[in-house]
Structures are given as C-alpha cells and as structure tokens.
Design an enzyme around this catalytic site. Structure first.
Site: not given
Ligand code: LIP
Length: 274
Positions: A96, A93-94, A91, A220, A71
């Site tokens: 964030t 940190i999914d 990713d 993601d 990412e």
């Molecule tokens: C997040 C996604 C989440 C979405 C957020 C964001 P990140 O990814 O996992 O589903 O709603 O807007 O994209 O940016 O935390 O890796």
C-alpha cells in the site's frame, strides 16, 4: 476436495484478481484518499477497501459456503479465523505504501486455504504486468514462465530481502536493525520491495536467496508461501521451526541450507498473533 474443484476455484480467483487489478491500475495514476491505521506509517486507501469489497463479493457470490480473511475487513474489526473450511485469504493491495507513493511494486494477493493448507496462490502485479500463480502440486509460474528457486546453498553468495515494516516500536526496530546488520555482513546485499507477496515471488523466481520479515500478517504471505514452495523453495518460521502462518513472521528461502544459515545469525521477534 478434488483437484478439479481446486482448479475451478483457482480459475475464478485469477479472473477476480485480474478484474481487481484494473481498478488498482486506474487508481495508481490518480490522487489517492489516504487514512492511517495503527500509526502514521500504516496506510490504507479507498482503493484498498473498494478492491477488497469487489474480490469478496465476486468470490462470495460464486462460492457462498467459503470463508474469507481480508486485510481491510480484519482492520475494521472483522474476524481473522482460519478453520478447515475453504478460506480465501486476501490482501487487496499488498504494498500500500508503494501504491500511495507511485512505486510500481504493488499487487493483489489471494491465497486459498483448505484444511488450513494453502492449495492455490495468486499474486497479481498490475503495474509490473506480472502475475505469479501456483496450485498445490502443479508448480509455480510468472505469467506463463515456470519458476524455479536459486540452487545456491551459501548465504554468502546470495541477495536477501529484509523489510522495515510499519511498526515504530523501539525494541522491534532495534532487533530489525541488528538483523539487517547480520545479513549485510553475511550476503552479497540486501533489498526491500515493500510488499511481502512480491518479496516471496522474488525468492520463487530465483533472483533472491531469501526473504525475512517480522510483523507481516497472514494475508501478506498466504499466496506467496505456496508460490515459493511450488518453485522448490522453503518457508519457515525465522527460528527454523515450521511456519505458523498466523504468527506474523516469515523466512522464505531457496533451500533449507540457506534458511538455516539465516536462522543462526538473526534474533527472532515475538508479536501478537493474527
Ligand atoms: C505490507 C507488507 C510489507 C511490509 C509492510 C506492509 P500492506 O503490507 O507486504 O512486507 O513491510 O509494512 O505490512 O500493508 O501493504 O498490505
């Protein structure tokens, strides 16, 4: 590629995810250095970048011929191309925004694609102390518990996850609000945990009937896709067509009946591909 090789890749991926999890856990309780990406609601922290560097360098040392999609590397102008070569889709940190605000639903998501098919998936949630894993053909697990999706075939009897996402474009938000309303009218309730990977694991564990989101990226959903499928669920494009993992939208469900009922009542949104 042989099963033993995939097992070996998976084992290393899991070790690296757990090491990365220690860094995420330490930083979770500290002040964070935050930057914005596309807009004020699209966040990145120094931990996201450090964790991605750590994962890529460890896996790169062990598997020098493998490719990477990460990412933060892509956000910084890096390549986002899925070829037939073994490719780690990361990713760091999914969730964030959760990480920034001290909400524990945050994870490291690592998927491994071979010939463009996801063959191993790891979603490690260091604060929740849950590690979701799957290897193609070998089932899905949370820690050591085998996962299985819900057998409910009626959308009206389930809980559905739908996310707001980071886009603040009016047309996109209007379509999402209409989809949210359509879901509320047709299910027991809606939820949003702020992490696509964790949302997919909620479907895999059987507590949620489905998860719908427009605007996600390949990093993601790569690991979560396999975890849902190995738990017996399905992952489609929200239209009901087969999933194009680079097309930035996803519908994961406990079965094709529930997925079909959702596809019928929502409006699909077109986004620029990864
Ligand atoms: C997040 C996604 C989440 C979405 C957020 C964001 P990140 O990814 O996992 O589903 O709603 O807007 O994209 O940016 O935390 O890796």
């Amino acid at each position: 590629m042989m099963g033993d090789e995939i097992q070996d890749f998976f084992k290393t991926g899991l070790e690296v995810a757990k090491e990365a999890g220690e860094r995420v856990k330490t930083d979770f309780y500290r002040n964070k250095k935050i930057e914005v990406k596309e807009n004020f609601a699209d966040l990145v922290t120094e931990t996201d970048k450090a964790v991605e560097d750590l994962i890529m360098s460890k896996l790169g040392q062990k598997f020098p011929s493998h490719k990477f999609i990460g990412e933060e590397t892509v956000s910084a102008g890096g390549h986002c191309e899925l070829t037939d070569d073994p490719t780690w889709i990361i990713d760091p940190i999914d969730g964030t925004t959760n990480f920034v605000h001290g909400i524990p639903h945050t994870c490291i998501s690592i998927g491994l694609a071979v010939n463009k098919q996801i063959v191993a998936g790891i979603v490690h949630c260091p604060i929740l102390e849950e590690t979701y894993t799957a290897i193609k053909g070998h089932g899905a697990f949370c820690n050591s518990d085998k996962l299985s999706v819900s057998h409910n075939q009626e959308l009206k009897g389930g809980v559905v996850i739908i996310e707001g996402g980071t886009s603040r474009v009016k047309e996109i938000l209007d379509a999402k609000i209409n989809n949210t309303k359509a879901l509320i009218e047709n299910c027991h309730g809606i939820r949003a945990y702020g992490s696509a990977a964790i949302n997919m694991c909620c479907v895999a564990r059987g507590s949620h009937a489905a998860y719908l989101e427009h605007g996600i990226h390949v990093w993601d959903i790569a690991a979560g896709k396999l975890i849902v499928e190995e738990a017996g669920g399905v992952v489609f494009d929200p239209s009901g067509d087969s999933l194009d993992i680079m097309n930035r939208r996803v519908l994961a469900a406990c079965n094709k009946e529930v997925a079909g009922q959702i596809s019928k009542i929502i409006t699909n949104i077109s986004l620029e591909r990864d």
